[in-house]
Design a protein around this motif. Structure first.
Motif, PDB file in Angstrom:
ATOM      1  N   PHE A   1       0.650  -6.779   0.851  1.00 20.10           N
ATOM      2  CA  PHE A   1       1.354  -7.349  -0.400  1.00 20.10           C
ATOM      3  C   PHE A   1       1.688  -7.663  -1.641  1.00 20.10           C
ATOM      4  O   PHE A   1       0.458  -7.437  -2.432  1.00 20.10           O
ATOM      5  CB  PHE A   1       2.046  -9.010  -0.397  1.00 20.10           C
ATOM      6  N   ASP A   2       2.437  -6.524  -2.521  1.00 19.58           N
ATOM      7  CA  ASP A   2       2.710  -7.033  -3.957  1.00 19.58           C
ATOM      8  C   ASP A   2       4.245  -7.287  -4.833  1.00 19.58           C
ATOM      9  O   ASP A   2       4.929  -6.668  -3.834  1.00 19.58           O
ATOM     10  CB  ASP A   2       3.272  -5.341  -4.155  1.00 19.58           C
ATOM     11  N   ILE A   3       3.798  -8.536  -5.107  1.00 18.87           N
ATOM     12  CA  ILE A   3       4.636  -9.640  -5.654  1.00 18.87           C
ATOM     13  C   ILE A   3       5.755  -8.666  -6.058  1.00 18.87           C
ATOM     14  O   ILE A   3       7.037  -9.229  -6.342  1.00 18.87           O
ATOM     15  CB  ILE A   3       4.186 -11.026  -6.000  1.00 18.87           C
ATOM     16  N   LYS A   4       5.091  -7.199  -7.250  1.00 22.48           N
ATOM     17  CA  LYS A   4       5.911  -6.680  -8.570  1.00 22.48           C
ATOM     18  C   LYS A   4       6.802  -6.132  -6.947  1.00 22.48           C
ATOM     19  O   LYS A   4       7.933  -5.215  -7.418  1.00 22.48           O
ATOM     20  CB  LYS A   4       5.238  -6.510  -8.986  1.00 22.48           C
ATOM     21  N   ALA A   5       6.842  -5.387  -6.162  1.00 16.37           N
ATOM     22  CA  ALA A   5       7.632  -4.818  -4.651  1.00 16.37           C
ATOM     23  C   ALA A   5       8.740  -5.084  -4.853  1.00 16.37           C
ATOM     24  O   ALA A   5       8.901  -6.262  -4.326  1.00 16.37           O
ATOM     25  CB  ALA A   5       6.780  -4.185  -3.964  1.00 16.37           C
ATOM     26  N   ASP A   6       9.805  -3.840  -4.675  1.00 11.06           N
ATOM     27  CA  ASP A   6      11.225  -4.230  -4.713  1.00 11.06           C
ATOM     28  C   ASP A   6      11.828  -3.207  -3.910  1.00 11.06           C
ATOM     29  O   ASP A   6      11.919  -2.218  -3.876  1.00 11.06           O
ATOM     30  CB  ASP A   6      12.048  -3.982  -6.244  1.00 11.06           C
ATOM     31  N   PRO A   7      12.527  -3.804  -2.583  1.00  9.53           N
ATOM     32  CA  PRO A   7      13.047  -3.420  -1.647  1.00  9.53           C
ATOM     33  C   PRO A   7      13.927  -1.666  -2.019  1.00  9.53           C
ATOM     34  O   PRO A   7      13.753  -1.198  -1.184  1.00  9.53           O
ATOM     35  CB  PRO A   7      13.705  -3.922  -0.479  1.00  9.53           C
ATOM     36  N   SER A   8      14.578  -2.746  -3.507  1.00  8.68           N
ATOM     37  CA  SER A   8      15.628  -1.895  -3.583  1.00  8.68           C
ATOM     38  C   SER A   8      14.572   0.020  -4.395  1.00  8.68           C
ATOM     39  O   SER A   8      14.996   1.053  -5.049  1.00  8.68           O
ATOM     40  CB  SER A   8      16.723  -1.842  -4.888  1.00  8.68           C
ATOM     41  N   ASN A   9      14.013  -0.238  -5.015  1.00  5.71           N
ATOM     42  CA  ASN A   9      13.077   0.612  -5.294  1.00  5.71           C
ATOM     43  C   ASN A   9      11.465   0.578  -4.936  1.00  5.71           C
ATOM     44  O   ASN A   9      10.692   0.183  -5.914  1.00  5.71           O
ATOM     45  CB  ASN A   9      12.974   0.868  -7.248  1.00  5.71           C
ATOM     46  N   PRO A  10      11.241   0.556  -3.409  1.00  5.11           N
ATOM     47  CA  PRO A  10       9.802   0.241  -3.868  1.00  5.11           C
ATOM     48  C   PRO A  10       8.481   1.225  -4.418  1.00  5.11           C
ATOM     49  O   PRO A  10       8.899   2.641  -4.563  1.00  5.11           O
ATOM     50  CB  PRO A  10       9.713   1.340  -1.839  1.00  5.11           C
ATOM     51  N   ARG A  11       7.431   0.720  -4.156  1.00  4.23           N
ATOM     52  CA  ARG A  11       6.449   0.665  -5.375  1.00  4.23           C
ATOM     53  C   ARG A  11       5.318   2.027  -4.471  1.00  4.23           C
ATOM     54  O   ARG A  11       4.619   2.945  -5.327  1.00  4.23           O
ATOM     55  CB  ARG A  11       5.540   0.178  -6.233  1.00  4.23           C
ATOM     56  N   TRP A  12       5.417   1.616  -3.213  1.00  2.75           N
ATOM     57  CA  TRP A  12       4.059   2.118  -2.137  1.00  2.75           C
ATOM     58  C   TRP A  12       4.198   2.978  -1.281  1.00  2.75           C
ATOM     59  O   TRP A  12       5.874   2.783  -1.001  1.00  2.75           O
ATOM     60  CB  TRP A  12       3.477   1.138  -1.516  1.00  2.75           C
ATOM     61  N   MET A  13       4.235   4.569  -0.790  1.00  4.42           N
ATOM     62  CA  MET A  13       4.529   4.029   0.210  1.00  4.42           C
ATOM     63  C   MET A  13       3.057   4.569   1.743  1.00  4.42           C
ATOM     64  O   MET A  13       2.254   4.799   1.037  1.00  4.42           O
ATOM     65  CB  MET A  13       4.826   6.129  -0.233  1.00  4.42           C
ATOM     66  N   MET A  14       3.829   5.399   2.598  1.00  6.45           N
ATOM     67  CA  MET A  14       3.054   5.725   3.322  1.00  6.45           C
ATOM     68  C   MET A  14       3.577   7.011   3.684  1.00  6.45           C
ATOM     69  O   MET A  14       4.886   7.088   4.046  1.00  6.45           O
ATOM     70  CB  MET A  14       2.657   4.350   4.777  1.00  6.45           C
ATOM     71  N   VAL A  15       2.606   7.960   4.828  1.00  8.04           N
ATOM     72  CA  VAL A  15       3.374   8.561   5.690  1.00  8.04           C
ATOM     73  C   VAL A  15       1.967   8.386   7.692  1.00  8.04           C
ATOM     74  O   VAL A  15       1.961   7.237   7.201  1.00  8.04           O
ATOM     75  CB  VAL A  15       2.141   9.429   5.318  1.00  8.04           C
ATOM     76  N   ASP A  16       2.616   8.807   8.511  1.00 12.91           N
ATOM     77  CA  ASP A  16       2.745   8.771  10.180  1.00 12.91           C
ATOM     78  C   ASP A  16       1.789  10.066  10.261  1.00 12.91           C
ATOM     79  O   ASP A  16       1.902  10.949   9.394  1.00 12.91           O
ATOM     80  CB  ASP A  16       3.206   8.586  10.505  1.00 12.91           C
ATOM     81  N   ILE A  17       0.412   9.720  10.686  1.00 11.19           N
ATOM     82  CA  ILE A  17      -0.440  11.227  11.358  1.00 11.19           C
ATOM     83  C   ILE A  17      -0.128  10.652  12.987  1.00 11.19           C
ATOM     84  O   ILE A  17      -0.808   9.249  13.294  1.00 11.19           O
ATOM     85  CB  ILE A  17      -1.610  10.702  10.152  1.00 11.19           C
ATOM     86  N   GLU A  18      -0.778  11.776  12.534  1.00 12.98           N
ATOM     87  CA  GLU A  18      -0.706  12.076  14.529  1.00 12.98           C
ATOM     88  C   GLU A  18      -3.065  12.684  14.598  1.00 12.98           C
ATOM     89  O   GLU A  18      -3.212  13.288  13.773  1.00 12.98           O
ATOM     90  CB  GLU A  18      -0.184  12.612  15.430  1.00 12.98           C
ATOM     91  N   PHE A  19      -3.311  11.643  15.673  1.00 13.34           N
ATOM     92  CA  PHE A  19      -4.671  12.265  16.186  1.00 13.34           C
ATOM     93  C   PHE A  19      -4.876  13.791  16.504  1.00 13.34           C
ATOM     94  O   PHE A  19      -3.716  14.443  17.310  1.00 13.34           O
ATOM     95  CB  PHE A  19      -5.232  11.666  17.429  1.00 13.34           C
ATOM     96  N   VAL A  20      -5.531  14.912  15.851  1.00 15.81           N
ATOM     97  CA  VAL A  20      -5.810  16.078  16.884  1.00 15.81           C
ATOM     98  C   VAL A  20      -6.596  16.712  16.800  1.00 15.81           C
ATOM     99  O   VAL A  20      -6.957  15.929  18.174  1.00 15.81           O
ATOM    100  CB  VAL A  20      -5.666  17.215  15.001  1.00 15.81           C
ATOM    101  N   ARG A  21      -7.592  15.458  16.439  1.00 12.07           N
ATOM    102  CA  ARG A  21      -9.112  15.727  17.276  1.00 12.07           C
ATOM    103  C   ARG A  21     -10.667  14.728  16.214  1.00 12.07           C
ATOM    104  O   ARG A  21     -10.859  14.994  15.638  1.00 12.07           O
ATOM    105  CB  ARG A  21      -9.730  17.325  17.690  1.00 12.07           C
ATOM    106  N   LYS A  22     -11.496  14.872  17.119  1.00 11.05           N
ATOM    107  CA  LYS A  22     -13.132  14.319  16.382  1.00 11.05           C
ATOM    108  C   LYS A  22     -14.070  15.109  16.089  1.00 11.05           C
ATOM    109  O   LYS A  22     -13.978  15.277  17.581  1.00 11.05           O
ATOM    110  CB  LYS A  22     -13.424  13.320  17.364  1.00 11.05           C
ATOM    111  N   PHE A  23     -14.971  15.255  15.592  1.00 10.81           N
ATOM    112  CA  PHE A  23     -15.687  15.487  15.394  1.00 10.81           C
ATOM    113  C   PHE A  23     -16.594  15.618  16.142  1.00 10.81           C
ATOM    114  O   PHE A  23     -16.633  13.850  16.461  1.00 10.81           O
ATOM    115  CB  PHE A  23     -16.419  16.051  13.957  1.00 10.81           C
TER     116      PHE A  23
END
Length: 150
Positions: A84-106
């Motif tokens: 949670f970020d108290i300064k985050a604003d839904p109209s101008n989000p501060r933080w982003m994320m991406v989605d990743i999928e599993f390819v393989r484990k070493f």
């Protein structure tokens, strides 16, 4: 296509977690430089080294692929979330994320000590002291060098 390294603490989220979930959001990035890479540079189809940190065996554990480009990290707006970020604003989000999928484990963790000992990786941000962001670029040559260590 570009290459990246994403750091995670395996007690929280590991390559095995990703393998079970198949696809997961990469949330909780709270560093502006890493956020900017997520937002501006990481693209659909980019490949990612999953790196385990703050654990017994620190190192590269496997590979993922970006399946959704940057979008607002909804945890920044959730008061019950550790992200949670108290300064985050839904109209101008501060933080982003991406989605990743599993390819393989070493087959085994390629440890940080091993990576530091490889001359071809001496300029990689991961092996430089004080330069370990949770998201960092990996050159194609660095990527190939790491894959050959597995």
């Amino acid at each position: 296509m570009a290459y990246w390294l994403f750091k995670t603490e395996p007690d929280t989220f590991s390559i095995d977690t990703l393998r079970l979930q198949k696809v997961a959001c990469w949330e909780g990035v709270r560093n502006y430089q890493a956020r900017n890479m997520l937002r501006d540079e990481i693209k659909l189809g980019d490949e990612v080294l999953i790196y385990h940190s703050s654990c017994k065996k620190i190192g590269v554990a496997g590979i993922a692929r970006v399946v959704k480009e940057a979008y607002p990290d909804h945890f920044q707006f959730d008061p019950d979330s550790p992200y949670f970020d108290i300064k985050a604003d839904p109209s101008n989000p501060r933080w982003m994320m991406v989605d990743i999928e599993f390819v393989r484990k070493f087959e085994r963790i390629v440890t940080l000590a091993e990576l530091k000992a490889i001359p071809d990786l001496e300029n990689m941000p991961l092996v430089k002291r004080g330069n370990r962001l949770s998201v960092m670029p990996v050159s194609e040559d660095e990527w190939q060098t790491i894959l050959h260590q597995e």
